[in-house]
Design a protein around this motif. Structure first.
Motif, PDB file in Angstrom:
ATOM      1  N   ASP A 174      -4.392  -5.564 -29.929  1.00 14.08           N
ATOM      2  CA  ASP A 174      -3.333  -5.486 -29.617  1.00 14.08           C
ATOM      3  C   ASP A 174      -2.895  -4.147 -28.324  1.00 14.08           C
ATOM      4  O   ASP A 174      -1.851  -4.873 -28.253  1.00 14.08           O
ATOM      5  CB  ASP A 174      -3.622  -5.158 -31.274  1.00 14.08           C
ATOM      6  CG  ASP A 174      -1.329  -5.018 -31.358  1.00 14.08           C
ATOM      7  OD1 ASP A 174      -0.750  -6.236 -30.818  1.00 14.08           O
ATOM      8  OD2 ASP A 174      -1.050  -3.909 -32.278  1.00 14.08           O
ATOM      9  N   TRP A 181       2.730 -11.993 -32.054  1.00 10.55           N
ATOM     10  CA  TRP A 181       2.856 -11.432 -33.379  1.00 10.55           C
ATOM     11  C   TRP A 181       4.105 -12.808 -34.129  1.00 10.55           C
ATOM     12  O   TRP A 181       3.790 -13.130 -35.572  1.00 10.55           O
ATOM     13  CB  TRP A 181       3.118  -9.834 -33.311  1.00 10.55           C
ATOM     14  CG  TRP A 181       1.935  -9.410 -33.872  1.00 10.55           C
ATOM     15  CD1 TRP A 181       1.703  -8.681 -32.381  1.00 10.55           C
ATOM     16  CD2 TRP A 181       1.106  -9.239 -34.293  1.00 10.55           C
ATOM     17  NE1 TRP A 181       0.670  -8.301 -32.294  1.00 10.55           N
ATOM     18  CE2 TRP A 181      -0.232  -8.452 -33.746  1.00 10.55           C
ATOM     19  CE3 TRP A 181       0.304 -10.503 -35.100  1.00 10.55           C
ATOM     20  CZ2 TRP A 181      -1.681  -8.186 -34.040  1.00 10.55           C
ATOM     21  CZ3 TRP A 181      -1.261 -10.368 -35.678  1.00 10.55           C
ATOM     22  CH2 TRP A 181      -2.060  -8.887 -35.165  1.00 10.55           C
ATOM     23  N   SER A 182       4.520 -13.351 -33.051  1.00  6.03           N
ATOM     24  CA  SER A 182       5.561 -13.934 -33.710  1.00  6.03           C
ATOM     25  C   SER A 182       5.430 -14.932 -34.509  1.00  6.03           C
ATOM     26  O   SER A 182       5.441 -16.125 -35.234  1.00  6.03           O
ATOM     27  CB  SER A 182       6.799 -13.935 -33.275  1.00  6.03           C
ATOM     28  OG  SER A 182       6.522 -14.970 -31.613  1.00  6.03           O
ATOM     29  N   LYS A 188       0.083 -11.295 -39.451  1.00  5.34           N
ATOM     30  CA  LYS A 188       0.782  -9.761 -38.936  1.00  5.34           C
ATOM     31  C   LYS A 188       1.166  -8.977 -40.274  1.00  5.34           C
ATOM     32  O   LYS A 188       0.885  -8.387 -40.108  1.00  5.34           O
ATOM     33  CB  LYS A 188       1.940 -10.211 -38.487  1.00  5.34           C
ATOM     34  CG  LYS A 188       3.095  -9.358 -38.391  1.00  5.34           C
ATOM     35  CD  LYS A 188       4.945  -9.030 -37.554  1.00  5.34           C
ATOM     36  CE  LYS A 188       5.635  -7.701 -37.465  1.00  5.34           C
ATOM     37  NZ  LYS A 188       7.066  -8.524 -36.231  1.00  5.34           N
ATOM     38  N   ASP A 189       1.338  -9.832 -41.051  1.00  5.35           N
ATOM     39  CA  ASP A 189       1.219  -8.571 -42.903  1.00  5.35           C
ATOM     40  C   ASP A 189       0.426  -8.216 -42.718  1.00  5.35           C
ATOM     41  O   ASP A 189      -0.035  -7.698 -43.357  1.00  5.35           O
ATOM     42  CB  ASP A 189       1.772 -10.185 -43.765  1.00  5.35           C
ATOM     43  CG  ASP A 189       3.165 -10.082 -43.392  1.00  5.35           C
ATOM     44  OD1 ASP A 189       4.034  -9.506 -42.206  1.00  5.35           O
ATOM     45  OD2 ASP A 189       3.478 -11.708 -44.645  1.00  5.35           O
ATOM     46  N   TYR A 191      -2.098  -7.276 -41.253  1.00  2.00           N
ATOM     47  CA  TYR A 191      -2.369  -6.060 -39.728  1.00  2.00           C
ATOM     48  C   TYR A 191      -1.121  -5.057 -40.085  1.00  2.00           C
ATOM     49  O   TYR A 191      -1.469  -3.718 -39.720  1.00  2.00           O
ATOM     50  CB  TYR A 191      -2.315  -6.578 -38.521  1.00  2.00           C
ATOM     51  CG  TYR A 191      -2.915  -5.578 -36.992  1.00  2.00           C
ATOM     52  CD1 TYR A 191      -4.088  -4.958 -36.914  1.00  2.00           C
ATOM     53  CD2 TYR A 191      -1.583  -5.251 -36.283  1.00  2.00           C
ATOM     54  CE1 TYR A 191      -4.295  -3.950 -36.727  1.00  2.00           C
ATOM     55  CE2 TYR A 191      -2.177  -4.572 -34.914  1.00  2.00           C
ATOM     56  CZ  TYR A 191      -3.352  -3.722 -35.392  1.00  2.00           C
ATOM     57  OH  TYR A 191      -4.200  -2.830 -34.260  1.00  2.00           O
ATOM     58  N   GLU A 223       6.721  -6.423 -33.591  1.00  8.17           N
ATOM     59  CA  GLU A 223       7.143  -7.285 -33.528  1.00  8.17           C
ATOM     60  C   GLU A 223       6.100  -8.173 -32.714  1.00  8.17           C
ATOM     61  O   GLU A 223       5.058  -7.506 -32.042  1.00  8.17           O
ATOM     62  CB  GLU A 223       8.623  -7.355 -32.501  1.00  8.17           C
ATOM     63  CG  GLU A 223       9.923  -7.425 -33.283  1.00  8.17           C
ATOM     64  CD  GLU A 223      10.172  -8.224 -34.719  1.00  8.17           C
ATOM     65  OE1 GLU A 223       9.731  -9.302 -34.634  1.00  8.17           O
ATOM     66  OE2 GLU A 223      10.430  -7.711 -35.317  1.00  8.17           O
TER      67      GLU A 223
END
Length: 223
Positions: A174, A181-182, A188-189, A191, A223
């Motif tokens: 990252d 991430w989209s 993502k949740d 992380y 995002e």
């Protein structure tokens, strides 16, 4: 004070940093330019690799897996390796996944091409290897999302060494801006959850003037 010899974008150094922080153990970071192969550092670890942890009593520990297991055994508050054999087996399976498979298929490709070639003077980035690393990353992020849909954390109900090992690798990728991430909302949740923990603060503060992070690197809502 205990000292941790590290490289700022080494996922294995980051894993040890996160374990120390989760256990609220004080430590001093000592940046180690492993490409210089300093005699003083080689006397601590003849392999010439980070991380290396030097305890206050002079005990020297090498290799992130060894260091993390030692810390969990000696400093038993905030256990990260589970409470029974079944839990430990699953946690160790996932730690091996991220330390081995993820690092080999993703981090080595992206970090190795983008940064380590620069330090070791071994040429310019290979676009084919970079593309392979990003493709592999998508597969691993889908697996993280799959795990997180079925569990409270990656290995079960509680944060464990599996989450720490995964976060260490993911944070490096990252930093370099190599995750869309989209396309991975469940990963993502997960992380976002671990990114908001106090133990991540120092990792998210890492900066290198010649190699700045992605714009959202330190953002908790990103995002």
């Amino acid at each position: 004070m205990r000292q941790l010899y590290h490289f700022w974008l080494s996922p294995f150094s980051r894993k040890v940093r996160l374990v120390l922080a989760e256990k609220k153990l004080e430590f001093e970071l000592k940046a180690e330019p492993v490409w210089e192969r300093r005699d003083a550092f080689l006397s601590l670890n003849p392999a010439g690799e980070v991380p290396v942890l030097e305890e206050e009593d002079g005990t020297v520990l090498c290799d992130s897996a060894v260091i993390c297991e030692y810390l969990d055994e000696v400093y038993t508050e905030t256990p990260l390796l589970g409470s029974n054999a079944k839990e430990r087996a699953e946690i160790r399976r996932l730690v091996a996944w991220f330390d081995g498979k993820f690092n080999r298929e993703v981090t080595d490709h992206l970090l190795g091409e983008k940064l380590m070639k620069r330090f070791f003077g071994t040429g310019t980035p290979d676009t084919k290897i970079l593309r392979a690393g990003r493709t592999n990353a998508a597969y691993h992020l889908e697996y993280i999302g799959w795990l997180f849909e079925r569990r409270n954390w990656l290995a079960g109900d509680h944060l464990t060494m599996a989450d720490v090992a995964a976060a260490a690798q993911i944070s490096v990728i990252d930093y370099m801006g190599d995750i869309n991430w989209s396309k991975h909302p469940r990963a993502k949740d997960w992380y976002m959850r671990i990114k908001s923990r106090p133990a991540m603060r120092d990792v998210l503060a890492d900066r290198q003037a010649s190699f700045p992070p992605s714009p959202h690197y330190a953002d908790l809502d990103f995002e």
